[in-house]
Design an enzyme around this catalytic site. Structure first.
Site, short mmCIF file in Angstrom:
data_model
loop_
_atom_site.label_atom_id
_atom_site.label_comp_id
_atom_site.label_asym_id
_atom_site.label_seq_id
_atom_site.Cartn_x
_atom_site.Cartn_y
_atom_site.Cartn_z
N TYR B 237 0.65 -1.32 0.25
CA TYR B 237 0.11 -0.42 0.42
C TYR B 237 0.83 1.15 -0.66
O TYR B 237 1.25 2.27 -0.38
CB TYR B 237 -1.15 0.03 1.13
CG TYR B 237 -2.65 -0.44 0.89
CD1 TYR B 237 -3.20 -0.28 -0.24
CD2 TYR B 237 -2.20 -2.09 0.84
CE1 TYR B 237 -4.44 -1.40 -0.41
CE2 TYR B 237 -2.70 -3.02 0.49
CZ TYR B 237 -4.45 -2.49 -0.29
OH TYR B 237 -5.28 -3.06 -0.35
N PHE B 385 0.71 -9.11 -9.12
CA PHE B 385 1.76 -8.13 -8.57
C PHE B 385 2.16 -7.72 -9.34
O PHE B 385 2.78 -6.24 -9.29
CB PHE B 385 3.04 -8.48 -7.10
CG PHE B 385 4.26 -9.39 -6.89
CD1 PHE B 385 5.18 -8.74 -8.20
CD2 PHE B 385 3.97 -10.77 -6.50
CE1 PHE B 385 6.33 -9.91 -7.73
CE2 PHE B 385 5.27 -11.37 -7.14
CZ PHE B 385 6.28 -10.96 -7.39
N HIS B 386 2.73 -8.39 -10.27
CA HIS B 386 3.74 -7.47 -11.54
C HIS B 386 2.35 -7.11 -12.71
O HIS B 386 2.71 -5.57 -13.20
CB HIS B 386 3.95 -8.24 -13.08
CG HIS B 386 5.24 -8.64 -12.97
ND1 HIS B 386 6.01 -9.82 -11.79
CD2 HIS B 386 6.63 -8.16 -13.25
CE1 HIS B 386 6.91 -9.72 -11.07
NE2 HIS B 386 7.73 -9.23 -12.74
N ARG B 450 9.32 -18.54 -7.92
CA ARG B 450 10.53 -18.14 -7.23
C ARG B 450 11.55 -19.22 -7.81
O ARG B 450 12.30 -20.48 -7.01
CB ARG B 450 10.86 -17.96 -5.78
CG ARG B 450 9.63 -16.98 -5.62
CD ARG B 450 9.81 -16.47 -4.21
NE ARG B 450 9.78 -15.13 -3.49
CZ ARG B 450 10.37 -15.14 -2.58
NH1 ARG B 450 10.23 -15.62 -1.09
NH2 ARG B 450 10.29 -13.94 -2.43
#
Lengths: 167, 563, 45
Positions: B237, B385-386, B450
């Site tokens: 955020y 999150f990309h 990952r």
């Protein structure tokens, strides 16, 4: 502070949807018991063999009843230990009949690992000091890749084995 | 008096202040680090997608996880933090001003952060810290890695203190007036950041540094993870709120409109302060040591933080519609056509907003308690999150760059750079659509995140993932082209664009806007509620974690190739 | 709307935001559909 009439409608709808999601999730979690794994059972990470379930002879797949199995696994960088077969060779493949109820119990001897049977809901973090466990009904037949999905070092992507669910 | 921000009584308090040259130098320094980071981090991203395609091997014995660590640290921690701190400083300078003394202290913040970054970067490049940006214990990096990170955080605290002081002095000079909206928003973001980063600072200072130096034999793994994620969600955020600042208070000006509602914008930021922090467990849903009831409570709190985003969505559409209708574009969607599509200052952030629709929806799914087992640590999360940080946030930051850099360097955003920027935005959008789309699908099929390239012994599943990893390589390559373009644009705007004055767009309120209620600036109350929510969400489970702790973990450095 | 005895006229007639309502409605629908699809996958596994 002023809210436009339409914003009130939108927020009512939006918050309503969120509440609905939460009710569905909460019903599943608290009434049907589908919480993500969380048992808080601890173990000494430097001496996992002291625990009955993780003695070398108790590792791997064990049938406990008709259609009920237990799978005990010791994870370490970069390997899942399922014990040895009758000839003394390391087991790197397990077979489970479709529809069987399986309790997976996994611990790590070193760093954090993941334990994910790809394409199923068996997905747990395995952390030093805790026994990760999850009971599932294997309802899809096929060959599944069981892999480490939390970074554990340079060999992380070589940490896998296979699980076959047969008809 | 060394203050620029002493405003004479008859002066309009909403008038924007000029940024003096010496300050511009400070803000540009943050931008230099940000864009150098963008280039390095982007290059690492390119190498990763190529390796994962299965047809490329890294030269010179460089490890995949080493470049993955560089990618995560330099983009998620360095690029974002430097851009945000620099951008927020300009917002404060424009709206409430900065004194000479504050500027000096801000330079201190910059240097502490930069030295920390260098220490951490060198440690990673030497191969001593391939622990990824989450540095989960008991993987052990070289102590310098943690010390560098701690310095970066301490530097941001110095910046936070400066920001708070800036607003405090302005308020003293303007009794009874409401603080400028952007200054209010910056203050909220830095309060949230400060409270949140206390968690990771505690983990690093109390747990990681003594343990990695050998003063402590073992580390409490779950405590360190819980402290990390207490910080880790507000971190996202902290990235998003500066983008929201631009959406609420800058975009309306660019499209020729006014603020939709000053009070609702402030209310949404206050809600973000409340609900960004007590939600870290939704990153730990599949962990064995946390009580599931408390996980669910934090899931509920996580859903609360969606509400201010719902408000933001409405506010944005409403700004567009009201502006369009006022310009005479009627009909249900006539206002949509009038938007300045050819102005990159609008277009880039707009594509960012679009990306937040699937990004936000994916976020709700990720936080859905047991449903998290479906996606946890699969590459779906990377795809998620990309979209959010690497598209929504970064395209908004690019949109800011087009006017902020020339404003600071005394140059103009030219037509040709504007056109190139539109092209850059499209390149980014297309590249991300392909890469993130492929990641989402592969994640639902179980593909892990990952992970270097692996055929997992040739299983059917792993074979089916191959096509998606190839698509990620294509998307990632397109994105790297986007990064080259953006770095070129940055250099152009910094050194070569024609001299001139570029506007610093800040939207104004409607003439007859409803006054913002006074209680909106009850800072003590907001902070008290924030702390109360944190204590509610964390006290019982945290005590439980400590009371039922297993024996600690000794450090492991050999798994990262570091023994 | 009365406040401090002063009348604010701007809210007596709210701006026309039909397009906004439809847009956020579509957004909400997208969220509900994606969540439902993923939840269905969760249940099927």
């Amino acid at each position: 502070m002023h809210f436009h009439k339409f914003e009130k409608i939108w927020l009512t709808f939006g918050i309503g949807a969120l509440v609905l999601f939460l009710v569905i999730l909460g019903y599943g979690a608290f009434y049907l018991g589908t919480h993500p794994q969380s048992h808080g059972v601890t173990i000494d990470p430097q001496n996992v063999e002291a625990h009955e379930a993780f003695k070398p002879e108790n590792l791997g797949l064990t049938k406990v009843d008709e259609d009920r199995y237990i799978v005990n696994v010791v994870a370490s960088a970069f390997h899942y230990d399922f014990g040895v077969d009758a000839d003394g060779n390391a087991i790197n493949h397990i077979e489970i009949p479709k529809g069987a109820t399986v309790l997976f119990q996994v611990v790590t001897k070193d760093v954090i690992h993941g334990f994910n049977i790809a394409g199923t809901n068996v997905n747990m973090m395995v952390e030093p000091g805790y026994i990760s466990s999850m009971e599932v009904e294997m309802n899809q037949a096929g060959e599944f890749t069981l892999l480490c999905n939390e970074y554990c070092g340079i060999g992380h992507h070589m940490m896998y084995t296979t699980v076959e669910v047969y008809q | 008096m060394a203050l620029r921000n002493v405003v004479l009584p008859n002066e309009d308090p909403r008038q924007l202040l000029a940024i003096p040259k010496q300050e511009a130098k400070l803000y540009m320094s943050f931008m230099y680090v940000a864009f150098i980071s963008l280039f390095i981090g982007g290059l690492m991203g390119l190498l990763q997608v190529l390796v994962r395609s299965g047809s490329f091997t890294l030269p010179f014995g460089i490890g995949y996880y080493q470049i993955l660590t560089v990618h995560g640290v330099i983009l998620a921690l360095v690029l974002t933090t430097f851009f945000i701190i620099g951008f927020q400083f300009t917002l404060m300078s424009k709206t409430v001003g900065m004194s000479v003394k504050q500027r000096k202290v801000s330079w201190l913040a910059f240097w502490i952060m930069t030295i920390g970054t260098l220490v951490t970067a060198v440690t990673i490049l030497l191969g001593k810290a391939s622990v990824l940006y989450t540095f989960y214990a008991p993987l052990k990096a070289h102590p310098a890695f943690y010390i560098g990170l701690a310095l970066v955080i301490v530097g941001t605290w110095v910046a936070a203190f400066v920001n708070w002081r800036q607003l405090y002095l302005w308020k003293k000079g303007h009794p009874g007036e409401k603080s400028p909206l952007l200054a209010f928003m910056v203050t909220i973001n830095m309060i949230m950041w400060f409270i949140a980063s206390l968690g990771v600072a505690a983990a690093v200072l109390v747990q990681f540094i003594p343990w990695s130096l050998g003063y402590a034999e073992t580390i409490n793994v779950l405590v360190s993870r819980t402290l990390f994620w207490y910080f880790g969600h507000p971190l996202v955020y902290f990235w998003l709120l500066p983008a929201y600042m631009a959406w609420y208070a800058i975009i309306p000006k660019i499209i020729g409109g006014k603020l939709f509602s000053d009070s609702l914008a402030r209310l949404s930021f206050v809600l973000f302060l409340f609900f960004s922090i007590p939600v870290g467990f939704h990153h730990q849903l599949t962990e064995p040591g946390i009580d599931p009831t408390w996980k669910f409570i934090q899931v509920v709190l996580t859903f609360m933080v969606i509400i201010p985003s719902l408000m933001t969505a409405f506010s944005l559409f409403a700004t567009f519609e009201i502006t369009g209708r006022r310009k005479g574009y009627g009909g249900l969607f006539g206002w949509f056509k009038h938007l300045p599509w050819k102005d990159v200052r609008f277009f880039a952030p707009f594509v960012g907003m679009l990306a937040f629709i699937p990004g936000g929806a994916g976020g709700i799914i990720n936080a859905s308690h047991q449903v998290n087992t479906l996606v946890h640590n699969t590459i779906w999360v990377t795809g998620h999150f990309h979209l959010t940080v690497a598209t929504t946030v970064i395209l908004t930051f690019f949109g800011i760059t087009y006017w902020l850099i020339p404003h600071l360097t005394g140059r103009k955003l030219t037509k040709s750079v504007n056109r190139l920027g539109i092209f850059q935005t499209i390149v980014w959008g297309v590249g991300m659509l392909i890469m993130s789309g492929a990641m989402h699908i592969q994640g639902l099929l179980g593909g892990p995140r990952r992970s270097a390239y692996s055929d997992y012994g040739g299983t059917e599943q792993a074979v089916s993932w191959g096509a998606y990893q190839m698509a990620q390589a294509i998307g990632g390559t397109i994105l790297f082209v986007g990064i080259i373009l953006m770095v070129y644009i940055f250099i152009k705007l910094t050194f070569f664009s024609p001299k001139g004055v570029e506007e610093f767009p800040v939207a104004e309120e409607e003439e007859n806007a409803e006054p913002t209620p006074k209680w909106m600036e009850n800072w003590k109350l907001w902070i008290a509620i924030t702390i109360a929510l944190i204590l509610f969400a964390y006290t019982i489970p945290f005590v439980d974690i400590i009371q039922n702790s297993p024996p600690g973990s000794v450090p492991f450095d050999w798994p990262i190739g570091n023994s | 709307m009365k406040q401090n005895g002063k009348t604010y006229t701007n809210h007596e007639k709210e701006p026309n935001l039909k397009g906004t309502l439809l847009s956020v409605g579509a957004l909400g629908l997208f969220i509900v559909i994606s969540w439902t699809v993923v939840f269905a996958i969760f249940l099927s596994r």
